[in-house]
Design a protein around this motif. Structure first.
Motif, short mmCIF file in Angstrom:
data_model
loop_
_atom_site.label_atom_id
_atom_site.label_comp_id
_atom_site.label_asym_id
_atom_site.label_seq_id
_atom_site.Cartn_x
_atom_site.Cartn_y
_atom_site.Cartn_z
N VAL A 26 0.83 -1.20 0.00
CA VAL A 26 0.00 0.00 0.00
C VAL A 26 0.87 1.25 0.00
CG1 VAL A 26 -1.62 1.35 1.36
CG2 VAL A 26 -1.98 -1.10 1.06
N LEU A 27 1.92 1.22 0.84
CA LEU A 27 2.80 2.39 0.91
C LEU A 27 3.44 2.68 -0.43
CD1 LEU A 27 3.94 4.41 2.98
CD2 LEU A 27 5.93 2.92 3.15
N VAL A 28 3.98 1.63 -1.06
CA VAL A 28 4.64 1.81 -2.35
C VAL A 28 3.62 2.32 -3.37
CG1 VAL A 28 5.73 0.59 -4.26
CG2 VAL A 28 6.48 0.16 -1.92
N PRO C 418 1.41 -0.80 11.94
CA PRO C 418 1.89 0.58 12.14
C PRO C 418 1.82 1.46 10.90
CG PRO C 418 3.66 -1.03 12.35
CD PRO C 418 2.40 -1.80 12.30
N ILE C 419 2.14 0.92 9.72
CA ILE C 419 2.16 1.81 8.55
C ILE C 419 0.75 2.28 8.22
CG2 ILE C 419 2.75 1.99 6.11
CD1 ILE C 419 4.96 0.09 6.53
N LEU C 423 -0.37 6.16 8.23
CA LEU C 423 -0.94 6.77 7.02
C LEU C 423 -2.33 7.33 7.31
CD1 LEU C 423 0.09 4.26 4.22
CD2 LEU C 423 0.96 6.56 4.60
N ALA C 424 -3.15 6.53 7.99
CA ALA C 424 -4.52 6.99 8.27
C ALA C 424 -4.49 8.21 9.18
CB ALA C 424 -5.32 5.86 8.92
N THR C 425 -3.60 8.19 10.17
CA THR C 425 -3.54 9.32 11.09
C THR C 425 -3.14 10.59 10.35
OG1 THR C 425 -2.81 7.76 12.75
CG2 THR C 425 -2.61 10.08 13.29
N ILE C 426 -2.12 10.47 9.50
CA ILE C 426 -1.68 11.64 8.74
C ILE C 426 -2.84 12.17 7.90
CG2 ILE C 426 -0.19 12.43 6.87
CD1 ILE C 426 1.94 10.54 7.87
N TYR C 427 -3.50 11.27 7.19
CA TYR C 427 -4.60 11.70 6.32
C TYR C 427 -5.66 12.44 7.13
CZ TYR C 427 -8.60 11.53 3.25
OH TYR C 427 -9.67 11.88 2.50
#
Lengths: 568, 247, 598
Positions: A26-28, C418-419, C423-427
C-alpha cells in the motif's frame, strides 16, 4: 529442545510477512501515485511556461488590501503576513467573545426562568441550523446597505459611526512605548506567580485567608503602572535583538542543514536504542546503550550514503530500470540491517526478537533516510530558516527604539473626515471595522457561541445530581454551589469540546473570502491569481493552518492536563 | 473416561515477555487426550497468559507449543487449524451483544466451518439443550443472567466441535448462586471425554474433576500432580503457602 | 416495636388521598417567571428582549423596502437553476422515488412512536401564542395586525378547549407520530392550492399584477408525490412480513443515489445497449463460473492465487487503455473472488453469493449505460445541476461515498499495523487541520493539474470528490470512537472461534461500532449538508450563489436589484427547515438507542 524451533513457514502463509507485505504494498502504491501525480502536475505547469517557485514571496504584489497592517514592503511574504495577522485577529477576538456569550447563553438555557430559557433555546436553534456562510453573507449584506455618511457628520462626536464602508468605535492603539511596556507586564506576570505561591504558602501554614489571587493581580497592575513611566529603561533591548538578528544571519546555511541531519539521525538512533532497551530481558548487557545508538546512527548514515550515491550515479536512468535498481539497492540495505540487528541483539541481551521487530527497526531507518533525503533535497530550507529567524529579530528591534517617555497607548475617538473628491468617510486615524471584518466576526462569533452554549449546558448537566445535592446538604448558597462545586467540575468536562470549537472558529475564519475579508486564504488566492503559483500558495496555507491547529490544540491539551493534575 | 495415550498439547520452555516484564519463564508440560488439567496459582502468576498462548491469543516468544501435532508458528494455516480445534471460554463471557443467542452460536460454524445454516442451527439447539437453556435461543445476551451467558459461551465454543476446551476463570465474574450451574456443565463435559485446560479458583472442582493439577507461580509450573497428592501432600513451600491462604 | 417492625394505624383511604398538585396559570407563572427577585428582573429583561426581537424581526419582514417577489418569482431558479422545462419530470420522479422509498421503509421497519394530545396542543399553543404576540407587537398595518392576532388567539383557544375537553385522556400517548406527520404533509400540499400571492406581470413589469395560487406549476406534482407516498406506506404494511424485504430496501437505498444522479444528467443510450450487454453477459458467465468454483470447490491456496491474479489484472487494467466498464467489472470480479472464501458461505448460501455477483454485474452495466449515454438534458452549462438540487446531490453523495472511505480509515487508524495506522492518522489530521474552503479551492485550481491532458472533470464532480475526502476524515474520527467502544474481549472471542480478520471486522466489530455512533453520524450528515453552501465560493451555482449574485442583479423584466437580504432569508429558511428536522431526528434516534440498549 525436543522439537526444532525455527520451522519457518513459507512466506505466503507467514502472518508477519503477509502483514508487512500488505502494508509495504500500500505504501509503495501510494508513493507511486503521488510521484506520478506530482510529475504530471509539473509537466502541466511546464506546458504553461511555469515552474513551481516561491519567488512571489519576495516579488511586489501590486495589490492593495482593504484590511489590516500596512503593506510595507510590498512583497508577497508581507501580504501573506497581513492575511495571517487578520486571521489571528478574528480568531482571538472571536474566541474571547464567543466564549463569554456562549457561557451566558448556556447558563440561560439551564435557567428556571421560562422566558430566559426560551430565548436562549430559540437563539441556539436558529443560529446552529443555518449554514455559517449564509449568516456571514447576510451580515455583510446588512452593513453594505447602511446609509452613507453626509457632511452633517463631520466634526460631530458620537460613540460610533456606521456606514456601508464600515463602523468606527473608540479604541486604544498600541503606541511607541508599547513593546517596552509589555516587557514590564511580562515581568509582572512572572513576579505574580511567585507572589501567589508565597501567599498560598502563608495560607497553608497559618490557615488564614491571604487573598493570594488579589495579590497576584495587584502585582501585575503595579508592574504595568511602573512600566507606564519607566518603560524607556528597556530601550537597550533593541540593540540586543538587532545583534541576535545579525548573529543568526551570519550563520552559514549549511550549518542549519547539518543540524537538521544530525537531529534526524539522532532521533532514529535514539528510537532504536529505546526499542532495544524495551526488549531486554537480562541485566548485564555486553554492549551499552550508547554503542547501540552509535551503531544504528552509523548504519543510517551508511544507508543514506549508499542511496544518495546511487541516486547521484543513476541520475540518467529513467523509468523501469531506475526503479528496479533502486529496489535492489534498498533490498541490499535491508539485508545488511537484518544482519546488524542479528549481531547486536544477543550482545545487548535482547530476547524474544520476532519478525515484527526487524520490520520496525528497518522501517525506522527507512523513514530516517527518506526524511533526510527530503531535507537535503530542498536546498532553500537552511536559508529560509535563517532568514525567517533573523527577520523576526530585526522586526522586533526597532519596536524598542523610543528612549523618551511615550505613552504605550494612544486613544483614538471615532471621527469622520472628507477625503479626495469630497467623499465623507470614516477617518483612518480611528479604528475602522471594515464590512468584511464585521460580517465575518459577527458571523463566526454568534455561530460558535451557539455551539459553546450547548457544550456548557451539557457540561453542567453532566455534573451529577449527587454533587449538587451534596453541596445543598452542606448548606451552600446557589451561587456558592455553582462557583465551588458545579462549575469547576463542569469546566473539566467542557474543555476538550470547547477546544474543538475554537479550532472550528479558527478554520471558519477562512470563509471571510465570501465578504472580501483579506484573511490568509483570500490573500493567497489573490497571489495565485496573479502569479499562477497555485501549489506553492496552497502549501503555505496548509502549513499555516496545520501549525495553527497544532498550537491551538496543544494549548487546550496543556490546560486539560493541568486541570486534571490539580483535580487529583 | 480413560485418559488417552496421545499427547495433544506439548509445551516446551515457553517464554513470554510484556515489554520488560517476563510473564512466562519457561513452561514445560504435556497434556494427553481426554485429560482434564486444572491450573491454579496466585494472580499475576502467568496462568492466564499460559492458556492464552495455547490458542495464540498471545504470541509466545521463545519455546515450542504443539497442539495435536500442529506447531504454533507464524504460519497462517497452522494458526487457523489450531484455533479451529481449540475452544475457549472467557471470564467475561464475551458473547456478541448485537446477535441473538442462536446467531452467537451459529455464526462461526456457518462462516468458518462452512456448515449449512439449518445444520448449524440444529447443532446449536442440541448444544443449548445440553447446557440447559434451549428456551433462550432467540433472546439477546443482555437479557440473560451471568450463569446463562456463560453456559451460552460454552455452547458457542462447543459448536465449533473442538478437540480441546480452554477455560479462563469461567466462574470468576459470576454471582455465587450461578457458579454451580456453570460448573455442572463443565463436569458433564469432562465426563464426556473432552480434553480440558481450566484456570480456576474453584478448588472443589479441581479436587473432584481434575486428572492433574498444575500450580503456577512466577510464570512457571512450580508443582504438579494428581489432586489427591496436591491437596493432601504438597511439596513446595509456595504451594503450601498458597493452599493455606485459599482453603 | 420489639421485633423491629413499625406498625402504622389504618387510616380510611379518603383521608390520605393525595391532594392534586397546585395548578393553573398563576401558579405556573409564580414558579417559572417570578420565583425569586432575581427571576423577576430576568423576566422583565427577557420580555423586553423578546418583544424587541419579535418587533424587529417582523419589522424587517414587512418593511415596504423588502422585495419578497424576488424570491417568489425566482423559486424555480433557486431550486433547480436552469434545468430544462421538458425534463422537469426527471426531478419530480426523483423526489417521488425518494419519498416512496422513505414511506416504504417507514412501514417495513415499523418506525414511529406515539405522541399525546397534550404535547400536540402545547405545540399548537406555542405557535398560536407566537402569532398573537407578533400581531400585537409588530409594526403591521392595522388589518394585518387584526388578522394575525385573531388567528393566533383562535389557535390558542381551540388548542386549549381541545385539551380541556379531553381531560386526562390528553396525557395518554395514543396519537401515532406518523399520522401527525402525514397530516402536516397533507396540510402543506393543500396550502399550495389555497394560499395566494401577488404575482408580477412580465409584460408590464408591474410587481403585483394579479393574485394567483402560490404554486401554479408545482401543486400537481406535489399532489402526486403525496399520493405516491401514501401508496408506498400502504404497500409497505402489506409486504413487511416478507423475509427479503429489508435487504432489498437497503439495496434500493444504496442504488438510489447513482441512479438518480445519472437520470438527472442523462437518458439511457440505447445504441450502446448491444455492446454493453455483450460485456455484461461475458462477465456474468465467465465470472459466475469462477466465483462458483471458488465458493464450491474448496480450492484453498490455489483459490487465493487465482483471486490474487484477478486483482493484479484488475489493477493493471487501469494502467492500460481499457474500457471503463471492463475495468469496473474486472475490479468487481476480483473483489468477489477475494471475498469468496470468507463470505462465500455454505449450502444454499453459495448460490446466493453467485447471485449477488450477477446482480452487481447487472447494476454496473446499467449504470455505465446511463453514464456513457449522450446527454439528453441540454443546458448552457455542461452539467445541468444548480440551485438547491445541487446542494442535495452534493450532501448525499458526499456522505454516501465517504462512508466506506471513512470506515476504512477508522479501521486503519485503530489497526495494529503501524504503517496503516500512521498513514490513516496523517490523512485524517491533515484533512481536518485545514479548512474546507481551502480544499474546495484546491479542487478547482490544483486538482485539474494532476492529470494528463484530456482528462477533465466537471466542476460538480471535482467538488463532490473533495467533499467526499473531507467528510471521510471527520467520519473516520466518529467511527473510531465507536470502534474504541467495542471491548477487547469481543476480538478475543472471535479470534478464539477461528474467524479471520475480515470476518471479525464485518460480523463483530463494525456492527457494534456503527450502532454506537449513529447519532454522531447523523450529526455528520447535518454538518455536511450545511457545508455544501461553501460551493458558492468556488463558483458552483447552488442556491446560495443564485440568491447572492444572480437574483439581486436582475433588472429585466422586473427590478429586483438589491434584493439580497430577502433572498438570503429565504435560503436560510430552506436550510433551517432541513437541518432542524434532521437534528430532531438525531435526538430521537439517540433516545431510542438509549432505551433499546441491549
Amino acid at each position: 529442545m525436543a522439537i526444532e524451533q525455527h520451522q519457518r513457514p513459507p512466506n505466503w502463509r507467514n502472518a508477519t510477512v503477509l502483514k508487512w507485505a500488505a502494508q509495504i504494498a500500500v505504501l509503495v502504491g501510494l508513493v507511486f501515485l503521488f510521484v506520478t501525480l506530482g510529475a504530471q502536475s509539473l509537466d502541466n505547469f511546464a506546458d504553461r511556461g511555469l515552474t513551481y517557485s516561491y519567488k512571489f514571496l519576495s516579488d511586489p504584489t501590486g495589490v492593495s488590501f482593504r484590511e489590516g497592517i500596512p503593506l510595507e514592503p510590498d512583497t508577497g511574504a508581507r501580504a501573506l503576513y497581513l492575511g495571517l495577522v487578520n486571521t489571528l485577529r478574528i480568531t482571538i477576538s472571536g474566541i474571547v467573545v464567543a466564549t463569554i456569550l456562549g457561557t451566558i447563553i448556556g447558563v440561560a438555557r439551564l435557567s428556571h426562568n421560562w422566558i430566559i430559557n426560551k430565548i436562549a433555546t430559540v437563539y441556539i436553534e436558529i443560529i446552529r441550523n443555518i449554514p455559517l456562510l449564509v449568516q456571514i453573507i447576510f451580515w455583510g449584506a446588512i452593513i453594505q446597505q447602511l446609509k452613507a455618511l453626509t457632511d452633517e457628520h463631520i466634526g460631530t462626536y458620537a460613540f460610533w459611526f456606521t456606514s456601508a464602508k464600515g463602523i468606527t468605535v473608540p479604541w486604544l492603539f498600541p503606541d511607541q512605548g508599547f513593546y517596552q511596556w509589555l516587557v514590564f507586564v511580562i515581568i509582572g506576570f512572572i513576579a505574580a506567580r511567585f507572589v501567589y505561591r508565597w501567599r498560598m504558602h502563608i495560607k497553608e501554614d497559618e490557615g488564614r485567608e491571604t487573598y493570594a489571587i488579589s495579590w497576584a493581580v495587584g502585582t501585575i497592575l503595579v508592574a504595568g503602572l511602573i512600566g507606564w513611566f519607566a518603560h524607556p529603561l528597556f530601550a537597550f533591548l533593541g540593540g540586543i535583538l538587532n545583534a541576535i538578528g545579525d548573529g543568526i544571519a551570519a550563520i552559514p546555511a549549511i550549518v542549519i542543514r547539518l543540524m537538521l541531519l544530525v537531529l534526524v539521525v539522532a532521533g532514529v538512533g535514539w528510537w532504536i536504542m529505546r526499542f532495544f532497551r524495551g526488549l531486554r530481558a537480562g541485566d548485564a548487557p555486553q554492549m551499552n546503550n550508547r554503542a547501540v545508538f552509535g551503531l544504528f546512527a552509523a548504519a543510517l548514515l551508511i544507508a543514506l550514503a549508499v542511496v544518495g550515491g546511487f541516486l547521484a550515479l543513476a541520475g540518467g536512468l529513467e523509468g523501469g530500470p531506475f526503479w528496479l535498481s533502486l529496489g535492489a539497492v534498498i533490498a541490499v540495505l535491508v539485508v545488511g540491517l537484518k544482519y546488524l540487528i542479528d549481531w547486536v541483539a544477543p550482545r545487548t541481551l535482547v530476547s524474544g526478537l520476532v519478525d515484527d521487530d526487524y520490520f520496525r527497526v528497518i522501517f525506522a531507518v527507512g523513514a530516517g533516510v527518506t526524511l533526510i533525503g527530503i531535507l537535503v533535497g530542498i536546498e532553500a530550507i537552511g536559508e529560509t530558516i535563517i532568514n525567517a529567524a533573523s527577520a523576526f529579530f530585526h522586526f522586533l528591534a526597532p519596536k524598542f527604539d523610543s528612549t523618551n517617555v511615550a505613552a504605550p497607548f494612544r486613544y483614538a475617538p471615532p471621527t469622520v473626515d472628507v477625503r479626495g473628491a469630497g467623499f465623507v468617510q470614516l477617518s483612518q486615524e480611528s479604528l475602522v471595522i471594515t464590512p468584511g471584518f464585521f460580517a465575518l466576526w459577527v458571523g463566526v462569533t454568534l455561530y460558535t457561541a451557539s455551539f459553546i452554549a450547548e457544550i456548557v449546558r451539557g457540561g453542567v448537566l453532566a455534573v451529577s445530581r449527587g454533587q449538587t445535592e451534596a453541596g445543598n446538604a452542606l448548606g451552600l448558597s446557589r451561587f456558592q454551589l455553582y462557583r465551588f462545586i458545579v462549575l469547576p467540575q463542569a469546566f473539566r468536562i467542557v474543555l476538550p469540546p470547547i477546544g474543538n470549537q475554537y479550532l472550528n472558529l479558527f478554520k471558519n475564519t477562512s470563509l471571510g473570502i465570501a465578504v472580501a475579508f483579506s484573511d490568509i486564504v483570500m490573500v493567497g488566492q489573490t497571489i495565485y491569481n496573479q502569479t499562477g503559483q497555485t501549489v506553492p500558495v496552497v502549501s503555505l496555507w496548509m502549513a499555516f493552518y496545520l501549525t495553527g491547529s497544532l498550537i491551538l490544540s496543544s494549548i487546550v491539551n496543556f490546560a486539560n492536563r493541568r486541570l486534571k493534575l490539580v483535580e487529583r | 473416561m480413560a485418559i488417552g495415550e496421545k499427547d495433544i498439547i506439548v509445551c516446551d520452555g515457553v517464554k513470554k515477555w510484556f515489554g520488560d516484564f517476563q510473564a512466562l519463564t519457561g513452561v514445560t508440560t504435556t497434556v494427553k487426550e481426554r485429560e482434564v488439567v486444572v491450573v491454579i496459582g496466585p494472580s499475576g502468576s502467568g496462568k492466564s497468559t499460559f492458556i492464552r498462548c495455547i490458542n495464540r491469543l498471545e504470541q509466545h516468544q521463545e519455546g515450542v507449543i504443539e497442539v495435536d501435532g500442529v506447531l504454533m508458528t507464524n504460519d497462517l494455516r497452522n494458526i487457523e487449524q489450531i484455533r479451529s480445534e481449540v475452544g475457549m471460554v472467557f471470564q467475561q463471557f464475551n458473547l456478541f451483544p448485537h446477535l441473538t443467542i442462536m446467531d452467537n452460536i451459529t455464526l462461526a460454524p456457518i462462516w468458518v466451518r462452512k456448515r449449512p445454516k439449518d445444520e448449524a442451527e440444529d447443532l446449536a439447539m442440541k448444544l443449548l439443550e445440553r447446557v440447559g437453556i434451549p428456551e433462550q435461543a432467540h433472546k439477546y445476551p443482555g437479557q440473560l443472567s451471568g450463569g446463562q451467558q456463560q453456559r451460552v459461551a460454552i455452547a458457542r465454543a462447543l459448536a465449533m466441535e473442538p478437540k480441546i476446551m480452554l477455560f479462563d476463570e469461567p466462574t470468576s465474574a459470576l454471582d455465587p448462586e450461578m457458579i454451580k450451574e456453570v460448573l455442572d456443565v463443565m463436569k458433564e463435559l469432562a465426563e464426556s471425554g473432552m480434553t480440558m485446560v481450566v484456570v480456576t479458583h474453584e478448588m472443589g472442582f479441581a479436587r473432584e474433576v481434575a486428572d492433574r493439577v498444575l500450580f503456577f507461580d512466577y510464570g512457571t509450573i512450580v508443582e504438579e500432580g494428581t489432586p489427591e497428592h496436591f491437596f493432601t501432600n504438597p511439596q513446595h513451600d509456595r504451594t503450601k503457602l498458597f493452599l493455606s491462604q485459599i482453603l | 416495636m420489639a421485633d423491629g417492625k413499625i406498625i402504622l394505624p389504618d387510616l380510611p383511604a379518603a383521608e390520605i388521598a393525595p391532594e392534586p398538585p397546585p395548578k393553573g396559570a398563576v401558579v405556573w407563572m409564580k414558579d417559572n417567571l417570578f420565583s425569586t427577585p432575581f427571576s423577576v428582573v430576568l423576566t422583565i429583561v427577557g420580555v423586553l428582549l423578546a418583544a424587541a426581537s419579535i418587533r424587529g424581526f417582523f419589522g424587517f419582514l414587512v418593511n415596504p423596502e423588502r422585495i419578497w417577489q424576488a424570491v417568489t418569482t425566482n423559486l424555480r431558479l433557486l431550486m433547480v437553476q436552469a434545468y430544462p422545462d421538458q425534463h422537469m419530470w426527471r426531478v419530480w420522479t426523483a423526489v417521488g422515488a425518494v419519498v416512496v422509498l422513505t414511506t416504504l421503509s417507514l412501514a417495513v421497519w415499523r418506525v414511529g412512536g406515539r405522541t399525546s394530545a397534550n404535547k400536540l396542543t402545547t405545540s399548537a399553543m406555542g405557535v398560536g401564542g407566537f402569532l398573537l404576540a407578533a400581531g400585537l407587537l409588530a409594526d403591521f398595518p392595522a388589518s394585518m395586525r387584526l388578522t394575525w392576532a385573531a388567528v393566533g388567539a383562535g389557535v390558542v383557544g381551540v388548542a386549549y378547549l381541545v385539551r380541556r375537553m379531553m381531560g386526562d385522556r390528553a396525557k395518554v400517548d395514543n396519537i401515532p407520530s406518523l399520522a401527525v406527520a402525514a397530516g402536516l404533509a397533507i396540510g402543506a400540499v393543500a396550502s399550495l392550492w389555497v394560499l395566494q400571492v401577488p404575482v408580477p406581470d412580465p409584460e408590464t413589469g408591474i410587481r403585483a399584477a394579479t393574485v394567483e395560487p402560490l404554486a401554479n406549476t408545482t401543486r400537481l406534482p406535489w399532489l402526486w408525490i403525496l399520493i405516491a407516498g401514501f401508496v408506498g406506506y400502504g404497500l409497505g404494511t402489506r409486504v413487511r412480513g416478507l423475509r427479503l424485504m429489508r435487504p432489498l430496501l437497503v439495496g434500493a437505498w444504496a442504488l438510489s443515489y447513482p441512479v438518480i444522479f445519472l437520470h438527472l444528467l442523462r437518458g439511457v443510450n440505447f445504441r450502446s445497449v448491444g455492446e454493453y450487454a455483450l460485456y455484461g453477459v461475458a462477465f456474468a458467465v465467465v465470472g459466475g463460473v469462477i466465483i462458483y468454483a471458488l465458493v464450491n470447490l474448496n480450492l484453498g491456496e490455489t483459490g487465493r492465487l487465482i483471486s490474487g491474479a484477478l486483482l493484479v489484472a484488475a489493477l493493471a487494467a487501469w494502467a492500460f487503455p481499457t474500457l471503463i466498464v471492463v475495468r469496473l467489472l474486472l475490479l468487481v470480479l476480483a473483489a468477489f473472488a477475494l471475498a469468496a472464501p470468507t463470505f462465500g458461505g455454505s449450502g444454499g448460501n453459495k448460490w446466493r453469493y453467485v447471485l449477488i455477483y450477477l446482480g452487481a454485474v447487472l447494476v454496473i452495466v446499467y449504470l455505465m449505460l446511463l453514464a456513457v449515454g449522450t446527454s439528453v438534458v441540454q443546458t448552457q452549462s455542461a452539467v445541468p445541476f444548480g440551485g438547491f438540487m445541487v446542494t442535495w446531490l452534493l450532501a448525499i453523495g458526499a456522505v454516501a461515498l465517504s462512508f466506506p472511505i471513512g470506515v476504512t480509515l477508522a479501521l486503519a487508524r485503530t489497526s495494529t499495523l503501524p504503517i496503516f495506522r500512521v498513514l490513516a492518522t496523517i490523512y485524517i489530521e491533515v484533512v481536518r487541520g485545514v479548512p474546507l474552503i481551502t480544499w474546495l479551492l484546491m479542487s478547482v485550481v490544483v486538482f485539474p493539474f494532476l492529470f494528463p491532458e484530456g482528462v477533465e472533470f466537471e466542476d460538480v464532480v471535482k467538488v463532490l470528490l473533495f467533499f467526499t475526502f473531507f467528510s471521510a476524515a471527520y467520519l473516520a474520527e466518529n467511527v473510531r470512537g465507536g470502534l474504541q467502544a467495542v471491548s477487547k474481549g469481543q476480538n478475543e472471542a472471535s479470534n478464539a472461534l477461528g474467524m479471520s480478520t475480515v470476518q471479525r471486522t464485518a460480523f463483530i466489530t463494525l456492527p457494534q461500532a456503527l450502532r454506537a455512533v449513529i447519532p454522531a453520524l447523523v450529526g455528520q450528515v447535518i454538518a455536511t449538508f450545511k457545508d455544501t453552501s461553501l460551493v458558492a465560493i468556488v463558483g458552483l451555482f447552488d442556491i446560495l450563489l443564485i440568491a447572492k449574485n444572480v437574483v439581486p442583479n436582475q433588472s429585466q423584466p422586473f427590478n429586483f436589484l438589491g434584493s439580497i437580504k430577502e433572498n438570503l432569508v429565504f435560503v436560510a429558511l430552506v436550510y433551517w427547515i432541513f437541518t432542524y428536522v434532521f437534528s430532531r431526528l438525531s435526538q430521537r434516534i439517540e433516545k431510542n438507542l438509549g432505551v433499546g440498549e441491549r
